[in-house]
Write a protein that holds these residues in place. Structure first.
Motif, PDB file in Angstrom:
ATOM      1  N   ASP A   2       0.932  -1.218  -0.021  1.00 20.31           N
ATOM      2  CA  ASP A   2      -0.051  -0.107   0.008  1.00 20.31           C
ATOM      3  C   ASP A   2       0.944   1.257  -0.006  1.00 20.31           C
ATOM      4  N   ILE A   3       0.729   2.095  -1.242  1.00 22.57           N
ATOM      5  CA  ILE A   3       1.634   3.169  -1.137  1.00 22.57           C
ATOM      6  C   ILE A   3       0.847   4.483  -0.526  1.00 22.57           C
ATOM      7  N   THR A   4       1.409   5.018   0.388  1.00 19.66           N
ATOM      8  CA  THR A   4       0.578   6.185   1.098  1.00 19.66           C
ATOM      9  C   THR A   4       1.557   7.416   1.151  1.00 19.66           C
ATOM     10  N   GLU A   5       0.958   8.611   1.206  1.00 18.69           N
ATOM     11  CA  GLU A   5       1.659  10.001   1.197  1.00 18.69           C
ATOM     12  C   GLU A   5       2.411   9.887   2.089  1.00 18.69           C
ATOM     13  N   GLY A   6       3.721  10.613   1.875  1.00 15.82           N
ATOM     14  CA  GLY A   6       4.752  10.895   2.888  1.00 15.82           C
ATOM     15  C   GLY A   6       5.576   9.681   3.111  1.00 15.82           C
ATOM     16  N   ARG A   7       5.482   8.758   1.948  1.00 13.32           N
ATOM     17  CA  ARG A   7       6.529   7.578   2.179  1.00 13.32           C
ATOM     18  C   ARG A   7       7.401   7.646   1.010  1.00 13.32           C
ATOM     19  N   LYS A   8       8.518   7.168   1.204  1.00 17.53           N
ATOM     20  CA  LYS A   8       9.277   7.073  -0.128  1.00 17.53           C
ATOM     21  C   LYS A   8       8.961   6.241  -1.346  1.00 17.53           C
ATOM     22  N   ALA A   9       8.660   6.524  -2.450  1.00 15.75           N
ATOM     23  CA  ALA A   9       8.331   6.105  -3.646  1.00 15.75           C
ATOM     24  C   ALA A   9       9.143   4.681  -3.932  1.00 15.75           C
ATOM     25  N   PRO A  10       8.269   3.426  -4.164  1.00 18.05           N
ATOM     26  CA  PRO A  10       9.173   2.286  -4.693  1.00 18.05           C
ATOM     27  C   PRO A  10       9.818   2.651  -6.171  1.00 18.05           C
ATOM     28  N   ALA A  11      11.367   2.063  -6.177  1.00 18.44           N
ATOM     29  CA  ALA A  11      11.947   2.415  -7.463  1.00 18.44           C
ATOM     30  C   ALA A  11      11.170   1.632  -8.656  1.00 18.44           C
ATOM     31  N   GLY A 103       1.240  -1.754  -5.915  1.00 20.19           N
ATOM     32  CA  GLY A 103      -0.117  -2.265  -5.331  1.00 20.19           C
ATOM     33  C   GLY A 103      -1.187  -2.076  -6.498  1.00 20.19           C
ATOM     34  N   VAL A 104      -0.921  -1.806  -7.559  1.00 19.97           N
ATOM     35  CA  VAL A 104      -2.071  -1.535  -8.330  1.00 19.97           C
ATOM     36  C   VAL A 104      -2.587  -2.594  -9.308  1.00 19.97           C
ATOM     37  N   TRP A 105      -1.854  -3.923  -9.028  1.00 21.66           N
ATOM     38  CA  TRP A 105      -2.385  -5.171  -9.447  1.00 21.66           C
ATOM     39  C   TRP A 105      -3.343  -5.755  -8.652  1.00 21.66           C
ATOM     40  N   VAL A 106      -4.740  -5.861  -9.013  1.00 15.06           N
ATOM     41  CA  VAL A 106      -5.662  -6.156  -7.844  1.00 15.06           C
ATOM     42  C   VAL A 106      -6.887  -6.931  -8.532  1.00 15.06           C
ATOM     43  N   GLN A 107      -7.562  -7.451  -7.572  1.00 16.50           N
ATOM     44  CA  GLN A 107      -8.517  -8.419  -8.106  1.00 16.50           C
ATOM     45  C   GLN A 107      -9.792  -7.423  -8.549  1.00 16.50           C
ATOM     46  N   LYS A 108     -10.351  -7.498  -9.670  1.00 17.33           N
ATOM     47  CA  LYS A 108     -11.375  -6.674 -10.333  1.00 17.33           C
ATOM     48  C   LYS A 108     -12.747  -7.533 -10.702  1.00 17.33           C
ATOM     49  N   LYS A 109     -13.835  -6.725 -10.562  1.00 19.44           N
ATOM     50  CA  LYS A 109     -15.127  -7.492 -11.017  1.00 19.44           C
ATOM     51  C   LYS A 109     -15.723  -6.648 -12.292  1.00 19.44           C
ATOM     52  N   LEU A 110     -16.130  -7.643 -13.201  1.00 18.52           N
ATOM     53  CA  LEU A 110     -16.969  -6.953 -14.290  1.00 18.52           C
ATOM     54  C   LEU A 110     -17.850  -8.010 -14.892  1.00 18.52           C
ATOM     55  N   ALA A 128      12.486  14.420  -4.374  1.00 15.77           N
ATOM     56  CA  ALA A 128      13.125  13.648  -3.521  1.00 15.77           C
ATOM     57  C   ALA A 128      12.992  12.276  -3.475  1.00 15.77           C
ATOM     58  N   GLY A 129      11.803  12.055  -4.331  1.00 17.78           N
ATOM     59  CA  GLY A 129      11.365  10.762  -4.256  1.00 17.78           C
ATOM     60  C   GLY A 129      10.261  10.031  -3.396  1.00 17.78           C
ATOM     61  N   VAL A 130       9.525  11.134  -2.814  1.00 21.22           N
ATOM     62  CA  VAL A 130       8.582  10.905  -1.849  1.00 21.22           C
ATOM     63  C   VAL A 130       7.185  11.226  -2.408  1.00 21.22           C
ATOM     64  N   VAL A 131       6.340  10.346  -1.963  1.00 22.28           N
ATOM     65  CA  VAL A 131       4.796  10.244  -2.523  1.00 22.28           C
ATOM     66  C   VAL A 131       4.278  11.410  -1.774  1.00 22.28           C
ATOM     67  N   ARG A 132       3.662  12.258  -2.504  1.00 22.13           N
ATOM     68  CA  ARG A 132       2.918  13.366  -2.051  1.00 22.13           C
ATOM     69  C   ARG A 132       1.333  13.313  -2.187  1.00 22.13           C
ATOM     70  N   ARG A 133       1.060  12.674  -3.267  1.00 26.26           N
ATOM     71  CA  ARG A 133      -0.430  12.446  -3.378  1.00 26.26           C
ATOM     72  C   ARG A 133      -0.649  11.077  -4.063  1.00 26.26           C
ATOM     73  N   VAL A 134      -1.819  10.633  -3.440  1.00 22.28           N
ATOM     74  CA  VAL A 134      -2.316   9.475  -4.012  1.00 22.28           C
ATOM     75  C   VAL A 134      -3.591   9.349  -4.474  1.00 22.28           C
ATOM     76  N   TRP A 135      -4.201   8.825  -5.718  1.00 22.98           N
ATOM     77  CA  TRP A 135      -5.444   8.752  -6.187  1.00 22.98           C
ATOM     78  C   TRP A 135      -5.644   7.380  -6.650  1.00 22.98           C
ATOM     79  N   ARG A 136      -6.731   6.871  -6.262  1.00 24.02           N
ATOM     80  CA  ARG A 136      -6.994   5.488  -6.290  1.00 24.02           C
ATOM     81  C   ARG A 136      -8.411   5.486  -6.931  1.00 24.02           C
ATOM     82  N   LYS A 137      -8.708   4.114  -7.714  1.00 30.52           N
ATOM     83  CA  LYS A 137     -10.015   4.144  -8.335  1.00 30.52           C
ATOM     84  C   LYS A 137     -10.396   5.529  -9.046  1.00 30.52           C
TER      85      LYS A 137
END
Length: 154
Positions: A2-11, A103-110, A128-137
């Protein structure tokens, strides 16, 4: 993960349209907009890529690099970019590790069917490589402008 704001972004290090490569360490000092989309040249994904492309000059003026990520092969990304004259970098996560790590490879339904796929999500990373904003869905309408406003305020 889970990628959250304020954490280092995965390479990441991915092949891009036009035979290039893009990596987070290679973008140090720049803001990065990483938008994940399910499949190139499908209606909603095309609308999203076109919306980011329409604002490409504004993102550049804000010091931000915009990268669209899918699991499509590079040759498909090349065709997609040319067909719609897209102005953003398109990266291929064909090895399928970046979408897992972010964390964007997820189970979906259609239509009652369950399957694995890419969640439409966007991440804004600072120089600096820090996640500042996250938009999901993500809902595409107005999204690129919202991300631009966030990038301009960083």
């Amino acid at each position: 993960m889970d990628i959250t704001e304020g954490r280092k972004a995965p390479a990441f290090d991915m092949a891009t349209d036009g035979g290039g490569r893009v990596s987070l360490p290679g973008l140090k000092g720049k803001k990065v907009v990483l938008f994940f989309y399910p499949k190139a040249d499908t209606p909603t994904c095309t609308n999203e890529a076109q919306a980011f492309s329409a604002l490409a000059d504004d993102f550049a003026a804000a010091g931000a690099v915009v990268i669209g990520v899918s699991r499509d092969p590079v040759r498909k990304l090349d065709r997609f970019k040319a067909k719609y004259d897209l102005k953003v970098v398109l990266a291929s996560d064909e090895p399928e590790d970046v979408t897992d790590r972010w964390g964007v490879w997820v189970q979906k339904k259609l239509y009652g069917r369950e399957y694995m796929g890419i969640e439409r999500a966007t991440f804004l990373i600072d120089g600096a490589g820090v996640v500042r904003r996250v938009w999901r869905k993500v809902s595409v309408k107005g999204h690129a402008a919202e991300v631009l406003a966030a990038a301009q305020s960083l």
